[in-house]
Design a protein around this motif. Structure first.
Motif, PDB file in Angstrom:
ATOM      1  N   LYS A 237       0.836  -1.206   0.000  1.00 25.75           N
ATOM      2  CA  LYS A 237       0.000   0.000   0.000  1.00 25.75           C
ATOM      3  C   LYS A 237       0.866   1.250   0.000  1.00 25.75           C
ATOM      4  N   ARG A 238       1.884   1.262   0.839  1.00 24.83           N
ATOM      5  CA  ARG A 238       2.782   2.410   0.905  1.00 24.83           C
ATOM      6  C   ARG A 238       3.523   2.612  -0.421  1.00 24.83           C
ATOM      7  N   THR A 239       3.934   1.520  -1.040  1.00 24.45           N
ATOM      8  CA  THR A 239       4.647   1.619  -2.312  1.00 24.45           C
ATOM      9  C   THR A 239       3.777   2.280  -3.368  1.00 24.45           C
ATOM     10  N   ARG A 240       2.513   1.902  -3.423  1.00 20.59           N
ATOM     11  CA  ARG A 240       1.603   2.534  -4.381  1.00 20.59           C
ATOM     12  C   ARG A 240       1.488   4.036  -4.100  1.00 20.59           C
ATOM     13  N   GLN A 241       1.493   4.422  -2.838  1.00 18.62           N
ATOM     14  CA  GLN A 241       1.444   5.840  -2.497  1.00 18.62           C
ATOM     15  C   GLN A 241       2.703   6.560  -2.970  1.00 18.62           C
ATOM     16  N   ALA A 242       3.850   5.916  -2.804  1.00 18.45           N
ATOM     17  CA  ALA A 242       5.103   6.525  -3.256  1.00 18.45           C
ATOM     18  C   ALA A 242       5.092   6.744  -4.758  1.00 18.45           C
ATOM     19  N   MET A 243       4.466   5.823  -5.504  1.00 14.38           N
ATOM     20  CA  MET A 243       4.438   5.952  -6.959  1.00 14.38           C
ATOM     21  C   MET A 243       3.581   7.140  -7.389  1.00 14.38           C
ATOM     22  N   VAL A 244       2.525   7.428  -6.646  1.00 14.74           N
ATOM     23  CA  VAL A 244       1.726   8.614  -6.948  1.00 14.74           C
ATOM     24  C   VAL A 244       2.569   9.870  -6.754  1.00 14.74           C
ATOM     25  N   LYS A 245       3.251   9.953  -5.633  1.00 12.61           N
ATOM     26  CA  LYS A 245       4.105  11.108  -5.360  1.00 12.61           C
ATOM     27  C   LYS A 245       5.164  11.271  -6.438  1.00 12.61           C
ATOM     28  N   ASP A 246       5.761  10.163  -6.826  1.00 12.17           N
ATOM     29  CA  ASP A 246       6.815  10.225  -7.835  1.00 12.17           C
ATOM     30  C   ASP A 246       6.261  10.672  -9.181  1.00 12.17           C
ATOM     31  N   GLY A 247       5.065  10.157  -9.529  1.00 11.12           N
ATOM     32  CA  GLY A 247       4.447  10.557 -10.783  1.00 11.12           C
ATOM     33  C   GLY A 247       4.151  12.037 -10.836  1.00 11.12           C
ATOM     34  N   VAL A 248       3.681  12.605  -9.732  1.00 10.25           N
ATOM     35  CA  VAL A 248       3.405  14.037  -9.670  1.00 10.25           C
ATOM     36  C   VAL A 248       4.695  14.836  -9.860  1.00 10.25           C
ATOM     37  N   ALA A 249       5.780  14.401  -9.191  1.00  9.43           N
ATOM     38  CA  ALA A 249       7.060  15.098  -9.332  1.00  9.43           C
ATOM     39  C   ALA A 249       7.576  15.041 -10.767  1.00  9.43           C
ATOM     40  N   LEU A 250       7.467  13.870 -11.409  1.00  8.55           N
ATOM     41  CA  LEU A 250       7.911  13.751 -12.805  1.00  8.55           C
ATOM     42  C   LEU A 250       7.076  14.612 -13.723  1.00  8.55           C
ATOM     43  N   LEU A 251       5.776  14.655 -13.496  1.00  7.06           N
ATOM     44  CA  LEU A 251       4.912  15.486 -14.323  1.00  7.06           C
ATOM     45  C   LEU A 251       5.350  16.945 -14.246  1.00  7.06           C
ATOM     46  N   ARG A 252       5.597  17.425 -13.050  1.00 12.84           N
ATOM     47  CA  ARG A 252       5.994  18.825 -12.896  1.00 12.84           C
ATOM     48  C   ARG A 252       7.364  19.089 -13.522  1.00 12.84           C
ATOM     49  N   LEU A 253       8.222  18.097 -13.473  1.00 16.32           N
ATOM     50  CA  LEU A 253       9.535  18.255 -14.103  1.00 16.32           C
ATOM     51  C   LEU A 253       9.414  18.381 -15.620  1.00 16.32           C
ATOM     52  N   PHE A 254       8.647  17.504 -16.257  1.00 20.22           N
ATOM     53  CA  PHE A 254       8.558  17.538 -17.712  1.00 20.22           C
ATOM     54  C   PHE A 254       7.749  18.735 -18.198  1.00 20.22           C
ATOM     55  N   ARG A 255       6.784  19.196 -17.423  1.00 22.22           N
ATOM     56  CA  ARG A 255       6.105  20.454 -17.771  1.00 22.22           C
ATOM     57  C   ARG A 255       7.090  21.622 -17.674  1.00 22.22           C
ATOM     58  N   TRP A 256       7.894  21.615 -16.641  1.00 23.40           N
ATOM     59  CA  TRP A 256       8.934  22.645 -16.477  1.00 23.40           C
ATOM     60  C   TRP A 256       9.897  22.631 -17.661  1.00 23.40           C
ATOM     61  N   LEU A 257      10.308  21.442 -18.079  1.00 23.22           N
ATOM     62  CA  LEU A 257      11.248  21.326 -19.194  1.00 23.22           C
ATOM     63  C   LEU A 257      10.615  21.829 -20.483  1.00 23.22           C
ATOM     64  N   GLU A 258       9.368  21.455 -20.736  1.00 23.89           N
ATOM     65  CA  GLU A 258       8.691  21.949 -21.937  1.00 23.89           C
ATOM     66  C   GLU A 258       8.634  23.470 -21.945  1.00 23.89           C
ATOM     67  N   GLY A 259       8.309  24.054 -20.793  1.00 20.55           N
ATOM     68  CA  GLY A 259       8.243  25.505 -20.711  1.00 20.55           C
ATOM     69  C   GLY A 259       9.582  26.161 -20.975  1.00 20.55           C
ATOM     70  N   LYS A 260      10.638  25.582 -20.457  1.00 16.84           N
ATOM     71  CA  LYS A 260      11.973  26.123 -20.682  1.00 16.84           C
ATOM     72  C   LYS A 260      12.319  26.136 -22.172  1.00 16.84           C
ATOM     73  N   LEU A 261      12.068  25.020 -22.833  1.00 19.54           N
ATOM     74  CA  LEU A 261      12.412  24.923 -24.250  1.00 19.54           C
ATOM     75  C   LEU A 261      11.552  25.874 -25.089  1.00 19.54           C
ATOM     76  N   GLU A 262      10.280  26.003 -24.744  1.00 14.24           N
ATOM     77  CA  GLU A 262       9.408  26.914 -25.484  1.00 14.24           C
ATOM     78  C   GLU A 262       9.874  28.361 -25.344  1.00 14.24           C
TER      79      GLU A 262
END
Length: 597
Positions: free
Chosen positions: A311-336
């Motif tokens: 159960k805890r592992t699944r929670q960690a994956m949600v947190k990690d997914g949110v962090a990755l999403l914000r990173l790739f949105r940040w990267l797209e914005g930088k390149l644009e």
């Protein structure tokens, strides 16, 4: 004092070799606990050679300095060894010690070969000694020549340890110790000696910071049928924690007292230990009549996650997914905005986004942020002085992970920063097809990782392509990102030969690498489970834990079958459903577009 160059370090080692009457000296990458990632004090191979990869062996003779490593590190080693006497020896198979045959071929009979017996497991030392003896060479294990040559060698760390509560791991330390003691009773063994740092941390529900990326601390442990003992530097345990450990029946000893304890303890029966973990020098000082060797009793227990850990592992994956999403949105914005970040900038920004998640404790390894040709260096680590600058073209590989109290993560995504070429799309899709094939696997209990490996490679093989690393490795629970006993690779022995059982977590990460051009890898963590559609529970399958979309821009969709397309759409639907409740409206819109839901 000025820092010595690599060639000066080689010269200092050769001087120490001459004084010890040695013709060759083997410098390993391990510590007295056979850890993969070690404290700075034990980074001897990196110190002597300048090669910083996590796997490799240096051998220095009177007239040669060689570094043996496998294909994951060839490009990295070429770069890091370029300005020194060290020559790269490319291993054909990662799991063989090919420097042995080189020593037998190049040293005359009667030569003396040295190795630090503290840093090699008893079994490996025995096998190496036998192999060299058959060729007329003598192996000596009582020389730590790095200590003599490395004048400013760091001290052993001794940072405070902390309790890892049952609310996180789902089982008290007392219950875990009892489970080990029951095994001792079944085998009629008096005690077991624990050496691996992750085994000890897991068993006693403790975590530390002595090792970079892994929440570990330097310690030994002995569990007897009627007692348990932890050997650790006294300053690492607070009075409050010590009281908790004593209340659980755990006796504390100094880290340095293990050998005298073993030799003096009045155990009635053999003491069990794993000869792959206990150092040769230590094992040599324990009378063989008092010991019983075998696999660690803790490793199989630790590999099976309980319901709380899952159960805890699944929670960690949600947190990690949110962090990755914000990173790739940040990267797209930088390149644009034409604000082009370096690979280091991306790695640092990802760590920042992860740190904003609750219960985040740090990275699980140094992020592999490889743009263009750097992505082809499998274990690449960008440095500020040499990091590439990302541009709106080519492809970018990002392999990273986080340590949360909820668990350990490891994810790789490869994305197009501009219009991909036909070859890039073909290669990415072949890797994706292999990833899906393993993710969709249904198999019988008793199936081993090496039996599943070809599922991930088959589409690359049909095109005459391959990758030089394993397809998957076990992952710990807020422990090591590489953790057995299970894994997936062609290797017929070792972790890939361990049967997969429900509750095990491992990575699914096929790849393809075109040297100097680009690298492609797609990695999810998966959980072994009872197959949900098996009416008789006779089959096992895998649940994807990692939550982040694949890059549709790199997919050649006409290469996918209907079943593969369905898997991809179902996976993206799950990603969107699990992550979207934790996102702002703009982030949800971005994710919806990436997932095509």
């Amino acid at each position: 004092m000025p820092t010595l160059s690599i060639n000066q370090r080689i010269a200092a080692l050769r001087q120490a070799m001459q004084q010890a009457d040695l013709d060759a000296y083997i410098v390993l990458s391990s510590d007295p606990h056979q850890s993969e990632i070690v404290a700075p004090r034990y980074q001897s191979r990196a110190w002597i050679s300048g090669f910083t990869g996590s796997a490799g062996t240096a051998v220095v003779t009177r007239d040669h300095a060689g570094l043996w490593t496998d294909s994951r590190y060839f490009l990295q080693a070429d770069i890091e060894l370029a300005d020194s006497e060290f020559q790269l020896h490319r291993k054909e198979r990662a799991y063989l010690h090919e420097y042995e045959s080189w020593l037998l071929e190049h040293l005359p009979a009667g030569s003396r070969v040295g190795v630090d017996g503290q840093l090699i497991g008893a079994r490996d030392f025995k096998n190496l000694k036998k192999s060299l003896q058959e060729g007329g060479l003598e192996l000596m294990g009582d020389h730590d020549l790095i200590e003599a040559a490395w004048e400013d060698r760091p001290a052993l760390p001794g940072r405070p340890v902390r309790d890892f509560g049952v609310e996180w791991c789902g089982e008290t330390r007392s219950k875990r110790i009892v489970r080990v003691q029951r095994q001792l009773e079944e085998h009629d063994w008096a005690a077991t000696l624990l050496v691996a740092l992750d085994d000890i941390a897991w068993l006693f529900n403790l975590r530390g910071t002595d090792v970079e990326f892994n929440p570990l601390f330097y310690a030994y442990a002995v569990v007897a049928q009627d007692s348990s003992h932890l050997f650790i530097s006294p300053g690492q345990v607070s009075p409050a924690l010590k009281a908790d450990l004593v209340m659980a029946g755990i006796q504390l000893h100094d880290y340095t007292e293990l050998l005298s304890f073993i030799q003096d303890a009045p155990f009635e029966g053999p003491i069990h230990y794993d000869p792959r973990q206990l150092s040769a020098q230590f094992a040599d000082q324990i009378p063989e009549s008092l010991t019983q060797t075998g696999d660690s009793l803790v490793v199989p227990m630790k590999a099976i996650r309980n319901p709380v850990e899952i159960k805890r592992t699944r929670q960690a994956m949600v947190k990690d997914g949110v962090a990755l999403l914000r990173l790739f949105r940040w990267l797209e914005g930088k390149l644009e905005r034409e604000e082009y970040p370096t690979e280091v900038d991306v790695a640092e920004q990802l760590a920042q986004f992860r740190s904003e998640q609750k219960a985040y404790q740090g990275e699980s390894f140094a992020a592999i942020a490889g743009y263009a040709g750097n992505g082809a260096i499998v274990h690449y680590r960008p440095e500020p002085k040499t990091a590439a600058t990302l541009r709106p073209e080519g492809i970018f590989l990002l392999d990273s992970g986080g340590q949360y109290l909820d668990g350990t993560t490891d994810i790789t995504r490869t994305i197009a920063l501009g219009p991909p070429t036909a070859a890039q799309k073909q290669h990415y899709t072949l890797v994706l097809k292999g990833h899906i094939a393993l993710a969709r696997a249904v198999f019988l209990p008793g199936t081993r990782g090496n039996q599943l490996d070809l599922l991930a490679r088959q589409y690359l093989w049909r095109e005459g392509l391959n990758y030089g690393h394993g397809t998957g490795h076990g992952v710990g629970f807020f422990l090591n990102v590489h953790e057995g006993p299970h894994g997936v690779s062609p290797n017929p022995s070792g972790s890939p030969s361990v049967p997969l059982e429900p509750g095990m977590v491992f990575s699914n990460e096929p790849g393809y690498y075109l040297a100097h051009h680009y690298g492609i890898r797609i990695e999810n963590l998966v959980l072994v489970r009872q197959h949900p559609f098996s009416h008789t529970n006779q089959f096992l399958s895998l649940e994807d834990l990692t939550l982040f979309p694949m890059d549709w821009n790199l997919i050649q969709e006409d290469l996918l079958t209907m079943e593969e397309e369905k898997w991809l759409h179902d996976y993206h639907q799950t990603v969107f459903q699990r992550l979207s409740p934790h996102l702002e409206a703009e982030e949800q819109a971005w994710l919806k577009e990436k997932c095509r839901v």
